[in-house]
Scaffold this motif. Structure first.
Motif, PDB file in Angstrom:
ATOM      1  N   ARG A 103     -88.424  35.437  40.346  1.00 39.18           N
ATOM      2  CA  ARG A 103     -89.281  36.625  40.390  1.00 39.18           C
ATOM      3  C   ARG A 103     -89.461  37.221  38.991  1.00 39.18           C
ATOM      4  O   ARG A 103     -90.578  37.559  38.579  1.00 39.18           O
ATOM      5  N   ASN A 109     -95.326  40.002  42.682  1.00 38.21           N
ATOM      6  CA  ASN A 109     -94.021  39.524  42.188  1.00 38.21           C
ATOM      7  C   ASN A 109     -92.846  40.363  42.706  1.00 38.21           C
ATOM      8  O   ASN A 109     -92.026  40.881  41.933  1.00 38.21           O
ATOM      9  N   VAL A 128     -92.398  40.520  49.762  1.00 35.04           N
ATOM     10  CA  VAL A 128     -93.659  40.852  50.430  1.00 35.04           C
ATOM     11  C   VAL A 128     -93.351  41.572  51.743  1.00 35.04           C
ATOM     12  O   VAL A 128     -92.640  41.039  52.593  1.00 35.04           O
ATOM     13  N   PRO A 167     -93.448  33.720  50.960  1.00 31.16           N
ATOM     14  CA  PRO A 167     -94.705  33.918  50.232  1.00 31.16           C
ATOM     15  C   PRO A 167     -95.062  32.710  49.373  1.00 31.16           C
ATOM     16  O   PRO A 167     -94.184  32.079  48.782  1.00 31.16           O
ATOM     17  N   LEU A 177     -96.601  31.110  45.990  1.00 26.01           N
ATOM     18  CA  LEU A 177     -96.541  31.587  44.611  1.00 26.01           C
ATOM     19  C   LEU A 177     -97.828  32.297  44.206  1.00 26.01           C
ATOM     20  O   LEU A 177     -97.801  33.409  43.676  1.00 26.01           O
ATOM     21  N   ASN A 217     -97.278  36.165  46.979  1.00 22.37           N
ATOM     22  CA  ASN A 217     -96.528  36.631  45.814  1.00 22.37           C
ATOM     23  C   ASN A 217     -97.459  37.270  44.783  1.00 22.37           C
ATOM     24  O   ASN A 217     -97.061  38.178  44.057  1.00 22.37           O
ATOM     25  N   ARG A 218     -98.685  36.813  44.759  1.00 19.52           N
ATOM     26  CA  ARG A 218     -99.675  37.382  43.835  1.00 19.52           C
ATOM     27  C   ARG A 218    -100.319  38.641  44.417  1.00 19.52           C
ATOM     28  O   ARG A 218    -100.472  39.651  43.722  1.00 19.52           O
ATOM     29  N   CYS A 273     -89.128  36.757  49.418  1.00 22.35           N
ATOM     30  CA  CYS A 273     -89.478  36.456  48.029  1.00 22.35           C
ATOM     31  C   CYS A 273     -89.914  35.006  47.892  1.00 22.35           C
ATOM     32  O   CYS A 273     -89.435  34.126  48.615  1.00 22.35           O
ATOM     33  N   VAL A 274     -90.805  34.765  46.942  1.00 19.98           N
ATOM     34  CA  VAL A 274     -91.277  33.405  46.721  1.00 19.98           C
ATOM     35  C   VAL A 274     -90.135  32.539  46.180  1.00 19.98           C
ATOM     36  O   VAL A 274     -89.457  32.912  45.216  1.00 19.98           O
TER      37      VAL A 274
END
Length: 220
Positions: free
Chosen positions: A23, A35, A38, A59, A61, A65-66, A115-116
């Motif tokens: 992250r 970032n 989510v 998520p 990337l 995440n974006r 989180c990604v």
């Protein structure tokens, strides 16, 4: 309702060191991106209107995440939201950005891992750690009766969150299990990889949503 009350992780959740490092790496590369974990996304009509919860893996990337909204910004969202619109679980127009006119109807969406993860592959420890943020979703919505798990990891984490046994409640496309008053449906994940390789077709995905729509309409 605050993030803590809703069982949401903080923006700088420190629980998974590998995901934190990834992250932070992307915060430096793309400071305008979300970032961060989510958040769960639910209909604006109130928690008591939610009857379907969709559980994804994590998520993407360059997707959630974006953008900060589940399944928004990558191919998986194109297929998911077009199908939700078709079966009455969303309204408006999906334009792959969080400020479009898309709205959820009687539904909510969350990821098993918030989180990604690198290479889109969370570790078993990360999946287990993040389940503390998945579990509250099943009690938050008082009229929840159906859950759709996208992929085996989401399915297994959901089964465990509901107090079931993975060995008994096995995943498969089109699978259906009853756990603690919740009907759990399973589908292969709507990723580009799965659709490009023929693992999941549009008709296969639609068939699962048709089952859920029939189930919910019958239980109304």
């Amino acid at each position: 309702m605050s993030a803590a009350q809703a069982g949401e992780p903080s923006r700088d959740c420190p629980l998974c060191p590998r995901l934190v490092a990834f992250r932070e790496e992307w915060r430096l590369k793309e400071p305008s991106w979300h970032n961060a974990p989510v958040p769960l996304w639910a209909t604006a009509d109130g928690d008591q209107s939610v009857r379907l919860l969709i559980v994804g893996l994590a998520p993407g990337l360059r997707g959630a995440n974006r953008t900060g909204r589940p399944f928004t910004g990558d191919y998986a969202g194109d297929l998911l939201y077009s199908t939700m619109l078709e079966y009455g679980f969303a309204s408006g127009v999906f334009e792959a950005r969080p400020d479009d006119s898309l709205r959820l109807k009687g539904s909510a969406i969350v990821n098993a891992v918030r989180c990604v993860p690198p290479q889109n592959k969370p570790t078993p420890a990360e999946i287990t750690t993040c389940r503390q943020f998945l579990e509250p979703a099943f009690t938050r919505f008082g009229k929840l009766s159906a859950v759709l798990a996208l992929g085996s990891i989401a399915h297994q984490s959901t089964v465990r969150a509901l107090g079931g046994k993975v060995s008994r409640e096995k995943f498969g496309h089109g699978s259906r299990h009853e756990i603690g008053g919740i009907t759990l449906f399973g589908s292969y994940h709507c990723s580009r990889y799965n659709t490009n390789t023929g693992v999941l077709t549009t008709d296969m995905f639609r068939a699962v949503f048709a089952q859920i729509r029939t189930f919910l309409d019958g239980a109304a």
